[in-house]
Enzyme design. Structure first.
Site, PDB file in Angstrom:
ATOM      1  N   CYS D 106       0.840  -0.965   0.160  1.00 56.42           N
ATOM      2  CA  CYS D 106      -0.118  -0.011   0.154  1.00 56.42           C
ATOM      3  C   CYS D 106       0.978   1.188  -0.087  1.00 56.42           C
ATOM      4  CB  CYS D 106      -0.767   0.038   1.150  1.00 56.42           C
ATOM      5  SG  CYS D 106      -1.875   1.490   1.193  1.00 56.42           S
ATOM      6  N   CYS D 109      -0.629   4.017   2.262  1.00 55.68           N
ATOM      7  CA  CYS D 109      -0.501   4.276   3.829  1.00 55.68           C
ATOM      8  C   CYS D 109       0.033   2.674   4.009  1.00 55.68           C
ATOM      9  CB  CYS D 109      -1.824   4.624   4.402  1.00 55.68           C
ATOM     10  SG  CYS D 109      -3.331   3.952   3.823  1.00 55.68           S
TER      11      CYS D 109
END
Lengths: 201, 205, 205, 201
Positions: D106, D109
């Site tokens: 990701c 985040c």
């Protein structure tokens, strides 16, 4: 691999790190102390915004000089006894007018025509100025105290090569007949970067 | 390299810490650093492109937390070590602590083979190249179109010069872009001018 | 926003600090932070998009130097202050020191009006929009073309949901890109798949 | 404006800051201590990679389950009594084959299907992994100890929406007739992220 935690905890102070390099240069016969003295003199007595102020004042009063300045900045400032480092091969002078305002930044590092307009102020080198003025020019200038009319075209110049820029501010009205010296007194480093304007313009 | 130093247009920063008659230097050591790196350039230890690239190669957290002159210091020390003038051990012994240096360099490159010769008024597009080593093209103009408004004398090509690669000198072109085309829907209206090396450009008909 | 958090493809970072059976938590307070922000979500103080955006709004130097759980903590505190649950003064009095919060938010946006309805196999281009508020489009796909390989159920539209703006839920599309088109000349060959909200896409014929 | 210098010098410790919020929540009757206890139990006893390992082992041994898992991951794991948070509306299972290797990241985040594959390891949340694995997938995997054949196609999945992914590793040969439980013992969190493979595959 640098480890951020280690950098914080065990890193020598920045002053101790500078001392280390200076001492190593000393031992190798590079005479850093002498060079630091020379550099200090250049920074404090030669690379001053008063140089650029003289250039601007002359451009305001001498149309032929101004034409030469706009055509080839580096040659024109040399007429006034001003030199630029060898790697600054080109000086572009950006003229402010009633409808155009110019402002300079270096987004990738912090380049300036320092021998002409003086060494860059701290905020010029800050990440805030570098990140924001290209994208939010009007907002940033306003935050810095320069509110431009909505009709003014803003031109931002990003110094990403060794071409150097300086802004030629507008001459204020009511200064007809002033001496070059008196006119030069109106002009600051920030005006030649383009984040301020001469009072009354 | 698409490094942390490529700040133009990056959002999230606060107000510029502006003051009238702001200082250039705040601490005495800052002038010494500035002088020492100039001395190293004068002595031919490294050139300005190597110097800039060694700043860009700083570990990103270190780059962002360091002051301007700590970045100068780190580049100076890194290049002196890489060039064999000093060793890291000597520096850390003298400084009595860790001396963080920049990360290793990736390969540089020579000039782009087919480069356009341009004049003011020409319409250009910035090539979509990504370059692992040093490059003086801010990311925000990549792939964007603009108009040439000025031509400079020739300079050493930074992508090569920062890596000790021989290359032809190139002029740069002052290219005018519209801020609203650089950052659609999210920029103040302005013309943004960038000094762009010939190898980074292609002509648009 | 084109913030510091948008890490994909950014260069200059070193090796991943990989270890087998690596820990999730290192300090007891980290679990407490994770629980406290979950509690705040459960209590309806903020939603996950607001939470993510408040992390992205951290001052860039703070973002980069903070650990993952310090970022959680900063977002949690910022949102509790912005929502009027707590005051910064209370937090700083209780903590007996400064409590750095995130920067203010810029405006959000609703759905893009003309959105394509897509199916696997469709060719798409990511719009070149720049968005001042929250957005879940990594910068590295902006303007790039890819192929839809999957369709998700509808989710709240983050650009609106992070700002308290009412908007229609949207599906996301798993879009396949070629790494070598995302970063020409400077990427390992791979397919990179990104979950892309409908509003970020346009169909390519 | 946050001032970096101030952040460094006068900032309360991160622990004191957590204490401050917890105490404020306590005062407002939100019962944070109880919730922290419940959360600790979930993190330590429920959100474990053993869940995902069971899912993979069942997919290896039960073709009908595997078909349902590939069609709708969230419904299929629910058959095994495994739940996902409400905002994780979609679970996509990525099957490794002899010619395809999947890996999850990701970049914005650090999202994961944590109730299935376990909470993300520290390195998954580090800036290095987030910045590099999308662009230098083969290099990064090799640095992490996973050297893939040049002929293997690498598929990186960037979790930028609330769709969650898990990698279904390849079943090693020589495990014919093994129980689901024994097969599950072969599978780790890192394999379901895609930075490791089952021995012998």
């Amino acid at each position: 691999m640098p480890d951020n935690i280690h950098i914080k905890l065990n890193t020598a102070s920045v002053e101790a790190r500078v001392d280390a390099i200076q001492a190593a240069f000393e031992e190798r016969g590079m005479k850093p102390a002498e060079f630091i003295g020379e550099f200090r003199e250049l920074a404090e007595e030669k690379w001053l915004p008063e140089n650029g102020a003289r250039v601007c004042a002359k451009a305001w009063t001498d149309p032929a000089f101004k034409a030469r300045l706009m055509a080839n900045g580096k040659d024109a400032v040399a007429e006034l006894g001003l030199s630029m480092p060898a790697h600054h091969r080109h000086l572009v002078v950006l003229e402010n007018t009633a409808s155009i305002h110019n402002v300079i930044v270096c987004t990738l590092c912090s380049c300036t025509a320092f021998s002409i307009i003086g060494l860059p102020p701290d905020w010029y080198k800050d990440l805030e100025y570098r990140a924001r003025v290209v994208r939010q020019s009007r907002t940033v200038l306003k935050e810095m105290g320069l509110e431009l009319p909505a009709s003014t075209e803003i031109r931002v110049w990003d110094t990403t090569a060794d071409t150097r820029y300086m802004v030629l501010p507008m001459r204020p009205s009511g200064t007809e007949g002033w001496s070059e010296e008196k006119l030069a007194g109106l002009i600051s480093k920030d005006m030649m970067i383009g984040v301020a304007r001469v009072a009354g313009t | 390299m698409d490094g942390i130093h490529d700040m133009g247009g990056r959002q999230g920063f606060g107000r510029v810490r502006y003051a009238l008659k702001a200082q250039t230097f705040h601490e005495p050591w800052e002038k010494r650093v500035n002088a020492l790196y100039s001395l190293a350039v004068k002595c031919g230890i490294f050139n300005m492109d190597e110097y800039r690239h060694a700043i860009e190669r700083m570990e990103p957290r270190h780059y962002l937390s360091a002051s301007y002159y700590e970045r100068s210091l780190t580049s100076l020390a890194t290049l002196c070590v890489e060039k064999g003038i000093l060793t890291r051990e000597e520096l850390e012994r003298r400084a009595q602590g860790q001396f963080p240096l920049s990360m290793p360099s990736a390969p540089g490159r020579g000039n782009v083979e087919t480069r356009p010769t341009l004049k003011p008024g020409d319409k250009v597009r910035v090539r979509t190249d990504h370059v692992p080593g040093h490059v003086r093209m801010p990311g925000y103009i990549r792939g964007k179109t603009g108009v040439v408004v000025g031509v400079s004398p020739k300079y050493p090509f930074p992508d090569a010069h920062a890596h000790g690669i021989h290359a032809e000198d190139e002029p740069t072109y002052d290219v005018r872009f519209n801020a609203e085309e650089l950052w659609p829907h999210d920029a103040d209206p302005a013309h943004v001018h960038v000094g762009v090396f010939e190898s980074y450009l292609e002509r648009v008909s």
